[in-house]
Design a protein around this motif. Structure first.
Motif, PDB file in Angstrom:
ATOM      1  N   TRP A   1      39.484  33.130  51.762  1.00  0.00           N
ATOM      2  CA  TRP A   1      38.994  33.367  50.404  1.00  0.00           C
ATOM      3  C   TRP A   1      40.179  33.487  49.458  1.00  0.00           C
ATOM      4  O   TRP A   1      41.194  34.120  49.780  1.00  0.00           O
ATOM      5  N   ALA A   2      40.064  32.879  48.304  1.00  0.00           N
ATOM      6  CA  ALA A   2      41.159  32.881  47.330  1.00  0.00           C
ATOM      7  C   ALA A   2      41.193  34.219  46.607  1.00  0.00           C
ATOM      8  O   ALA A   2      40.599  34.379  45.541  1.00  0.00           O
ATOM      9  N   THR A   3      41.883  35.189  47.179  1.00  0.00           N
ATOM     10  CA  THR A   3      41.952  36.518  46.584  1.00  0.00           C
ATOM     11  C   THR A   3      43.358  36.798  46.073  1.00  0.00           C
ATOM     12  O   THR A   3      44.339  36.310  46.627  1.00  0.00           O
ATOM     13  N   LYS A   4      43.423  37.573  45.028  1.00  0.00           N
ATOM     14  CA  LYS A   4      44.709  37.968  44.461  1.00  0.00           C
ATOM     15  C   LYS A   4      44.794  39.481  44.419  1.00  0.00           C
ATOM     16  O   LYS A   4      43.808  40.155  44.129  1.00  0.00           O
ATOM     17  N   ARG A   5      45.967  40.020  44.712  1.00  0.00           N
ATOM     18  CA  ARG A   5      46.162  41.458  44.583  1.00  0.00           C
ATOM     19  C   ARG A   5      46.286  41.813  43.108  1.00  0.00           C
ATOM     20  O   ARG A   5      47.085  41.216  42.390  1.00  0.00           O
ATOM     21  N   PRO A   6      45.486  42.779  42.627  1.00  0.00           N
ATOM     22  CA  PRO A   6      45.604  43.174  41.214  1.00  0.00           C
ATOM     23  C   PRO A   6      47.008  43.684  40.906  1.00  0.00           C
ATOM     24  O   PRO A   6      47.699  44.230  41.777  1.00  0.00           O
ATOM     25  N   ALA A   7      47.450  43.502  39.691  1.00  0.00           N
ATOM     26  CA  ALA A   7      48.766  43.985  39.283  1.00  0.00           C
ATOM     27  C   ALA A   7      48.788  45.506  39.304  1.00  0.00           C
ATOM     28  O   ALA A   7      47.789  46.160  38.990  1.00  0.00           O
ATOM     29  N   ALA A   8      49.935  46.067  39.682  1.00  0.00           N
ATOM     30  CA  ALA A   8      50.077  47.525  39.733  1.00  0.00           C
ATOM     31  C   ALA A   8      50.034  48.095  38.317  1.00  0.00           C
ATOM     32  O   ALA A   8      50.437  47.455  37.356  1.00  0.00           O
TER      33      ALA A   8
END
Length: 463
Positions: free
Chosen positions: A456-463
């Motif tokens: 799945w194309a997931t991205k870690r949210p920005a801190a």
């Protein structure tokens, strides 16, 4: 590997067992739902089970494991489908089901110990007029730590999003595996380091989660003569701004008959949408059903249906379990329909899979967008058969996660980067926690199947 059974005397005050039957049972989860994992994980067992009840006992276990370099596999209720809590390197099962209790409840959050059953948490919260936002289809048996550490979403995700989405986890306290174990409190985006990490980079001790107002939930089944009408309704229901909702699941005929417990609730030849809706919004729900040409065939209070279980136990991973009761060779994939053309992509897959198997998908929010997750049901023949199905689905623009393997990176739901590697080194410097599962170790390949999924194309949210 040391004689772990003999070494248990060093932590005699911590509940433990080396009984083969107990160890065998605790070394398994629900991975047998996958025909490929059934083969890949056969015979994978620990040598002992340790069951700490508080921080003092957990620290003793951590020191013991480090002293003798004993691998530890954290385990909650054992409801995972990917072999998340199956040991690949022997050692000891770290059974957290005795590590229980609600620590604190406020107007906005609840803090709980990681081994607490999710159903028991909601029982406590009801007295405060609150409930958890999200829970799995295995709510009655799942611990909160197991769900956060091994799951990705579930009931409530059609309103609140997936666990990794901002605001769905407030804080997680974890203990390191070192000679002198440390407690680390992760908050906000940092909680994603251990969310869906299978207990590979720290042992969860306490979790703090946001609350929603408690609702009088109704569970309903809506019948449609045409599958795409059911799909359009499900998408519209999950996106409706004025309906409090908890579940949106669409199943093509003949799935209603394959789930034998549903009996004849759904008319012959009809597909169905299974939903959970707040009782205060039944009028809006019924208006939406009428708009899409459906018929409500049952609508009852949560858990009061004549099919013997809450309706959510016929959705998500539980849907396949229902079918496997009578057709054990049935299996599925985990394909994500692209949010920018959700209805069109469902229609394309439906057209392409005619004659292959009936379609199913759940609808929920992920990273702020409405998405669908599903595939056709197929009768398993071979790994090559599933590989071909993966290729077909991905050629149609879907992203497929590998639900027939074990390991965080290999499954492909959680993105892994250098932050994860650094946190693993800091919290588990000897590599003792669930070895082979995070995807940073060469050992992982021993239990990974080779479907060419994109994840799945997931991205870690920005801190």
């Amino acid at each position: 590997m040391p004689d772990i059974a003999a070494l248990l005397q060093e932590i005699a005050d911590v509940p433990h067992s080396a009984d083969p039957a107990v160890v065998r049972a605790k070394s398994r989860d629900m991975y047998a739902i996958s025909p490929l994992l059934r083969k890949a994980l056969r015979g994978r067992e620990a040598e002992a089970v340790v069951s700490p009840r508080d921080n003092h006992e957990l620290r003793a276990v951590m020191r013991w494991a480090v002293r003798h370099r004993i691998p530890l596999t954290p385990r909650g209720g054992g409801t995972a489908n990917y072999g998340q809590s199956v040991p690949l390197a022997g050692g000891a099962m770290l059974d957290m089901t005795g590590y229980t209790g609600v620590v604190a409840v406020s107007d906005t959050n609840v803090r709980v110990r990681s081994g607490t059953l999710m159903g028991e948490i909601d029982e406590v919260l009801r007295a405060h007029g609150k409930e958890l936002r999200i829970h799995p289809s295995t709510r009655s048996d799942s611990t909160i730590g197991g769900f956060i550490g091994g799951g990705s979403g579930g009931m409530g995700s059609c309103r609140w999003g997936m666990l990794r989405d901002p605001g769905n986890i407030t804080a997680i306290q974890v203990m390191s595996v070192e000679a002198e174990p440390r407690l680390e409190e992760l908050r906000g985006v940092d909680t994603l380091l251990v969310q869906h990490a299978y207990g590979t980079n720290g042992v969860m001790t306490e979790l703090e989660l946001p609350l929603a107002p408690a609702e009088a939930w109704k569970e309903a089944v809506v019948a449609f003569p045409d599958f795409m009408d059911a799909a359009r309704f499900g998408i519209a229901f999950a996106a409706h701004p004025d309906i409090a909702r908890k579940l949106a699941s669409v199943q093509e005929w003949p799935v209603p008959r394959l789930m034998k417990n549903l009996g004849d609730i759904v008319p012959e030849g009809h597909s169905m949408a299974m939903v959970m809706v707040a009782g205060r919004h039944l009028a809006e729900f019924r208006a939406l059903v009428a708009m899409h040409g459906g018929r409500v065939v049952t609508c009852v209070a949560e858990g009061r249906g004549r099919y013997g279980a809450p309706l959510y136990e016929f959705a998500f991973g539980h849907a396949l379990r229902q079918i496997q009761k009578h057709q054990p060779r049935t299996t599925v994939l985990q394909g994500m329909f692209p949010p920018q053309e959700l209805e069109a992509s469902v229609a394309r897959l439906h057209d392409a899979m005619r004659g292959v198997g009936p379609l199913r998908f759940e609808i929920f929010y992920s990273q702020g967008q409405l998405v669908g997750m599903g595939s056709p049901y197929v009768v398993f023949e071979s790994e090559a058969q599933l590989a071909g199905l993966v290729d077909q689905m991905q050629a149609l623009g879907m992203n497929v996660a590998n639900s027939h393997t074990t390991g965080v990176r290999a499954v492909g739901i959680k993105a892994i980067d250098e932050r994860d590697a650094a946190f693993k080194r800091a919290m588990d410097p000897h590599g003792l926690l669930n070895p082979g599962k995070l995807g940073l170790e060469e050992k992982e390949s021993a239990a990974v199947t080779t479907l060419a999924t994109k994840g799945w194309a997931t991205k870690r949210p920005a801190a």
